[in-house]
Design a protein around this motif. Structure first.
Motif, mmCIF file in Angstrom:
data_model
loop_
_atom_site.group_PDB
_atom_site.id
_atom_site.type_symbol
_atom_site.label_atom_id
_atom_site.label_comp_id
_atom_site.label_asym_id
_atom_site.label_seq_id
_atom_site.Cartn_x
_atom_site.Cartn_y
_atom_site.Cartn_z
ATOM 1 N N LEU A 73 -6.669 4.694 -1.770
ATOM 2 C CA LEU A 73 -6.368 3.524 -0.952
ATOM 3 C C LEU A 73 -5.242 3.817 0.033
ATOM 4 O O LEU A 73 -5.250 3.320 1.162
ATOM 5 C CB LEU A 73 -5.987 2.340 -1.850
ATOM 6 C CG LEU A 73 -7.144 1.662 -2.592
ATOM 7 C CD1 LEU A 73 -6.611 0.688 -3.632
ATOM 8 C CD2 LEU A 73 -8.059 0.947 -1.619
ATOM 9 N N THR A 74 -4.269 4.620 -0.396
ATOM 10 C CA THR A 74 -3.180 4.997 0.511
ATOM 11 C C THR A 74 -3.715 5.788 1.695
ATOM 12 O O THR A 74 -3.362 5.531 2.852
ATOM 13 C CB THR A 74 -2.125 5.828 -0.243
ATOM 14 O OG1 THR A 74 -1.590 5.041 -1.310
ATOM 15 C CG2 THR A 74 -1.006 6.260 0.690
ATOM 16 N N LEU A 75 -4.586 6.748 1.405
ATOM 17 C CA LEU A 75 -5.191 7.542 2.481
ATOM 18 C C LEU A 75 -6.034 6.663 3.391
ATOM 19 O O LEU A 75 -6.022 6.820 4.618
ATOM 20 C CB LEU A 75 -6.034 8.666 1.877
ATOM 21 C CG LEU A 75 -6.608 9.696 2.849
ATOM 22 C CD1 LEU A 75 -5.498 10.408 3.602
ATOM 23 C CD2 LEU A 75 -7.470 10.712 2.099
ATOM 24 N N THR A 188 -4.443 -1.809 1.319
ATOM 25 C CA THR A 188 -4.555 -0.941 2.498
ATOM 26 C C THR A 188 -3.708 -1.452 3.651
ATOM 27 O O THR A 188 -3.149 -0.663 4.417
ATOM 28 C CB THR A 188 -6.021 -0.812 2.942
ATOM 29 O OG1 THR A 188 -6.579 -2.126 3.167
ATOM 30 C CG2 THR A 188 -6.855 -0.082 1.895
ATOM 31 N N PHE A 189 -3.589 -2.771 3.779
ATOM 32 C CA PHE A 189 -2.749 -3.318 4.847
ATOM 33 C C PHE A 189 -1.271 -3.056 4.585
ATOM 34 O O PHE A 189 -0.505 -2.791 5.521
ATOM 35 C CB PHE A 189 -3.009 -4.818 5.023
ATOM 36 C CG PHE A 189 -4.050 -5.111 6.056
ATOM 37 C CD1 PHE A 189 -3.710 -5.266 7.380
ATOM 38 C CD2 PHE A 189 -5.389 -5.214 5.703
ATOM 39 C CE1 PHE A 189 -4.674 -5.526 8.340
ATOM 40 C CE2 PHE A 189 -6.353 -5.473 6.650
ATOM 41 C CZ PHE A 189 -6.009 -5.620 7.985
ATOM 42 N N PHE A 190 -0.859 -3.105 3.321
ATOM 43 C CA PHE A 190 0.532 -2.788 2.998
ATOM 44 C C PHE A 190 0.838 -1.339 3.379
ATOM 45 O O PHE A 190 1.874 -1.051 3.982
ATOM 46 C CB PHE A 190 0.796 -3.011 1.508
ATOM 47 C CG PHE A 190 0.519 -4.406 1.028
ATOM 48 C CD1 PHE A 190 0.656 -5.498 1.884
ATOM 49 C CD2 PHE A 190 0.105 -4.650 -0.276
ATOM 50 C CE1 PHE A 190 0.398 -6.787 1.455
ATOM 51 C CE2 PHE A 190 -0.159 -5.937 -0.711
ATOM 52 C CZ PHE A 190 -0.020 -7.008 0.146
ATOM 53 N N VAL A 191 -0.069 -0.436 3.035
ATOM 54 C CA VAL A 191 0.117 0.979 3.353
ATOM 55 C C VAL A 191 0.097 1.187 4.868
ATOM 56 O O VAL A 191 0.925 1.911 5.423
ATOM 57 C CB VAL A 191 -0.970 1.832 2.678
ATOM 58 C CG1 VAL A 191 -0.897 3.286 3.159
ATOM 59 C CG2 VAL A 191 -0.825 1.781 1.166
ATOM 60 N N GLY A 192 -0.862 0.562 5.544
ATOM 61 C CA GLY A 192 -0.975 0.720 6.987
ATOM 62 C C GLY A 192 0.270 0.275 7.720
ATOM 63 O O GLY A 192 0.721 0.920 8.677
ATOM 64 N N ALA A 193 0.858 -0.843 7.271
ATOM 65 C CA ALA A 193 2.077 -1.336 7.903
ATOM 66 C C ALA A 193 3.240 -0.379 7.673
ATOM 67 O O ALA A 193 4.006 -0.073 8.593
ATOM 68 C CB ALA A 193 2.414 -2.727 7.367
ATOM 69 N N LEU A 194 3.389 0.119 6.442
ATOM 70 C CA LEU A 194 4.477 1.049 6.132
ATOM 71 C C LEU A 194 4.335 2.342 6.928
ATOM 72 O O LEU A 194 5.331 2.886 7.427
ATOM 73 C CB LEU A 194 4.499 1.348 4.630
ATOM 74 C CG LEU A 194 4.977 0.214 3.719
ATOM 75 C CD1 LEU A 194 4.806 0.602 2.255
ATOM 76 C CD2 LEU A 194 6.427 -0.148 4.020
ATOM 77 N N ALA A 195 3.102 2.850 7.037
ATOM 78 C CA ALA A 195 2.885 4.093 7.777
ATOM 79 C C ALA A 195 3.127 3.932 9.267
ATOM 80 O O ALA A 195 3.351 4.928 9.975
ATOM 81 C CB ALA A 195 1.458 4.598 7.529
ATOM 82 N N SER A 196 3.107 2.700 9.763
ATOM 83 C CA SER A 196 3.337 2.448 11.192
ATOM 84 C C SER A 196 4.814 2.339 11.533
ATOM 85 O O SER A 196 5.174 2.330 12.720
ATOM 86 C CB SER A 196 2.627 1.159 11.624
ATOM 87 O OG SER A 196 1.238 1.234 11.389
ATOM 88 N N LEU A 197 5.667 2.244 10.519
ATOM 89 C CA LEU A 197 7.105 2.061 10.756
ATOM 90 C C LEU A 197 7.721 3.118 11.679
ATOM 91 O O LEU A 197 8.467 2.776 12.603
ATOM 92 C CB LEU A 197 7.852 2.036 9.420
ATOM 93 C CG LEU A 197 7.878 0.700 8.676
ATOM 94 C CD1 LEU A 197 8.513 0.862 7.303
ATOM 95 C CD2 LEU A 197 8.637 -0.349 9.486
ATOM 96 N N PRO A 198 7.435 4.426 11.475
ATOM 97 C CA PRO A 198 8.062 5.424 12.359
ATOM 98 C C PRO A 198 7.685 5.277 13.823
ATOM 99 O O PRO A 198 8.406 5.764 14.700
ATOM 100 C CB PRO A 198 7.548 6.758 11.789
ATOM 101 C CG PRO A 198 7.140 6.457 10.390
ATOM 102 C CD PRO A 198 6.632 5.048 10.426
ATOM 103 N N PHE A 199 6.566 4.616 14.115
ATOM 104 C CA PHE A 199 6.098 4.493 15.497
ATOM 105 C C PHE A 199 6.573 3.198 16.162
ATOM 106 O O PHE A 199 6.300 2.990 17.348
ATOM 107 C CB PHE A 199 4.572 4.569 15.540
ATOM 108 C CG PHE A 199 4.006 5.804 14.909
ATOM 109 C CD1 PHE A 199 3.912 6.979 15.638
ATOM 110 C CD2 PHE A 199 3.584 5.804 13.582
ATOM 111 C CE1 PHE A 199 3.400 8.132 15.064
ATOM 112 C CE2 PHE A 199 3.074 6.944 12.996
ATOM 113 C CZ PHE A 199 2.990 8.115 13.727
ATOM 114 N N GLY A 200 7.247 2.341 15.402
ATOM 115 C CA GLY A 200 7.706 1.084 15.973
ATOM 116 C C GLY A 200 9.135 0.752 15.603
ATOM 117 O O GLY A 200 9.476 -0.416 15.383
#
Length: 306
Positions: A73-75, A188-200
Motif C-alpha cells: 500500500l505504501t508503494l 494510500t492517501f495518507f502515504v501519498g500526502a506524506l511522500a509529497s511533503l518534500p515537493f511542497g
C-alpha cells in the motif's frame, strides 16, 4: 439476498458527480498553478483529501488494512498518488487542461494491458486494435498540445501519470479481498500526502501570498475531485456492474475540454480535438466486450411411440 446490480437512477447520479468533479480537476490544477508550484498543488490536494478520509474513517470506525499489506500500500500510494499528481501538475504548466484529460483517458486501456501482463489475462484482437488506434490518437495530441503544431515534451509526463494510475488500479484489486475499500483508499492517501511533503515545503509561504480564488481552487481539488469524486465513483460501483460504470469515464475528456474552454479560455485546436476523438474511440474499442453469440433454440425430441 443481495440487491441485483443495475444501472439505476442513483448509480447514474453518482457517476455524474464523479465525472463532473474529476473532469473539473484539470482546469482547477491549471488555475492553481498561477500561484503554486506543481509540488505544492500535489501536496495541498493530497493533504486535504487525506484529512477528509481520516475524518470519514474515524466517524465510520473503519479498521486499518492488514499490516502485511502496508508495504504494498505504501508503494501504491507513492506511485499511484504522489507520482501521478506531480507528473500531471508539472505537465499542465505547458499542456492545456483539456489535452491532459484526453491523454488521461488512456488509463482504462493501459490498465487492461497491465492486467494482461501481471494477471495473465488474454487480450483479444479487438483490444489490441483499440490500443493501437488509441496510440495514434495520443501521438496526434502530443504533437499538437503546445501553442503551435509542434512536439511538446511535457505531454509525455501525462503518459507517466497514466501508467502510474494504471498500476494503482491493478495492484489495489487483490487487496480489496481482505481489507475494506475505505481503509485501503485512506491508507494510500495518507502515504501519498506524506511522500509529497518534500515537493511542497514552501506551501505555507505560498498560501500567504496567493489570492483567495487560487486557494479556493486548492480546496476544490482536495474536496471535490479527490474526496467526493472517489466516494461517488465507488458508490456507483456498488450499485451497478463495474463494466457499465467504467465505460462512462470516456465522457471525461470532452467534459474537461469544455470546462477548460469556459473557465480558462483554452481553445483546443481542430487537430487536438481530432486526436482526442481517435484516442477515446480507440480506448472504447479496446474495452468493448464482444457480444456472446445467441444460442439456437432447443428443439424437443419427438416422443417415442409405444
Amino acid at each position: 439476498m443481495q440487491t441485483p446490480e443495475r444501472l439505476d437512477g442513483r448509480a447514474l447520479a453518482f457517476i455524474g458527480i464523479a465525472l463532473l468533479t474529476w473532469s473539473s480537476a484539470y482546469a482547477a490544477i491549471a488555475y492553481a498553478l498561477a500561484s503554486f508550484t506543481p509540488g505544492e498543488v500535489a501536496l495541498a490536494r493530497l493533504a486535504i483529501g487525506a484529512l477528509c478520509f481520516a475524518a470519514l474513517l474515524v466517524v465510520k470506525k473503519v479498521p486499518m488494512p492488514d499490516r502485511r499489506d502496508w508495504p504494498q500500500l505504501t508503494l501504491l500510494g507513492v506511485i499511484g498518488l504522489t507520482v501521478y499528481h506531480l507528473c500531471l501538475n508539472t505537465a499542465e504548466t505547458r499542456v492545456a487542461s483539456g489535452t491532459a484529460a484526453i491523454l488521461i483517458s488512456l488509463v482504462p486501456a493501459t490498465t487492461a494491458a497491465l492486467s494482461a501482463i501481471w494477471l495473465r489475462e488474454r487480450l483479444s484482437p479487438r483490444t489490441l486494435t483499440g490500443l493501437g488506434i488509441a496510440l495514434v490518437g495520443v501521438v496526434v495530441v502530443v504533437l499538437t498540445s503546445g501553442k503551435d503544431v509542434k512536439i511538446e515534451p511535457m505531454a509525455a509526463l501525462v503518459l507517466v501519470s497514466v501508467v502510474a494510475c494504471s498500476i494503482f488500479f491493478v495492484w489495489q484489486k487483490p487487496l480489496f479481498a481482505r481489507n475494506t475499500m475505505l481503509g485501503v483508499t485512506g491508507f494510500t492517501f495518507f502515504v501519498g500526502a506524506l511522500a509529497s511533503l518534500p515537493f511542497g515545503l514552501h506551501l505555507p509561504q505560498a498560501l500567504m501570498h496567493a489570492p483567495a480564488s487560487h486557494i479556493g481552487a486548492l480546496l476544490w481539488l482536495g474536496i471535490a475531485p479527490t474526496f467526493i469524486g472517489y466516494i461517488a465513483w465507488n458508490a456507483a460501483l456498488q450499485r451497478a456492474p463495474a463494466s457499465q460504470v467504467s465505460s462512462f469515464i470516456y465522457f471525461s475528456p470532452p467534459i474537461a475540454v469544455l470546462i477548460g474552454w469556459v473557465w480558462l479560455g483554452e481553445r483546443p485546436t481542430l487537430l487536438t480535438l481530432l486526436g482526442g476523438v481517435i484516442t477515446v474511440g480507440g480506448v472504447v474499442l479496446a474495452n468493448a466486450r464482444r457480444r456472446a453469440p445467441a444460442r439456437a433454440p432447443v428443439v424437443a425430441a419427438p416422443a417415442k411411440q409405444h
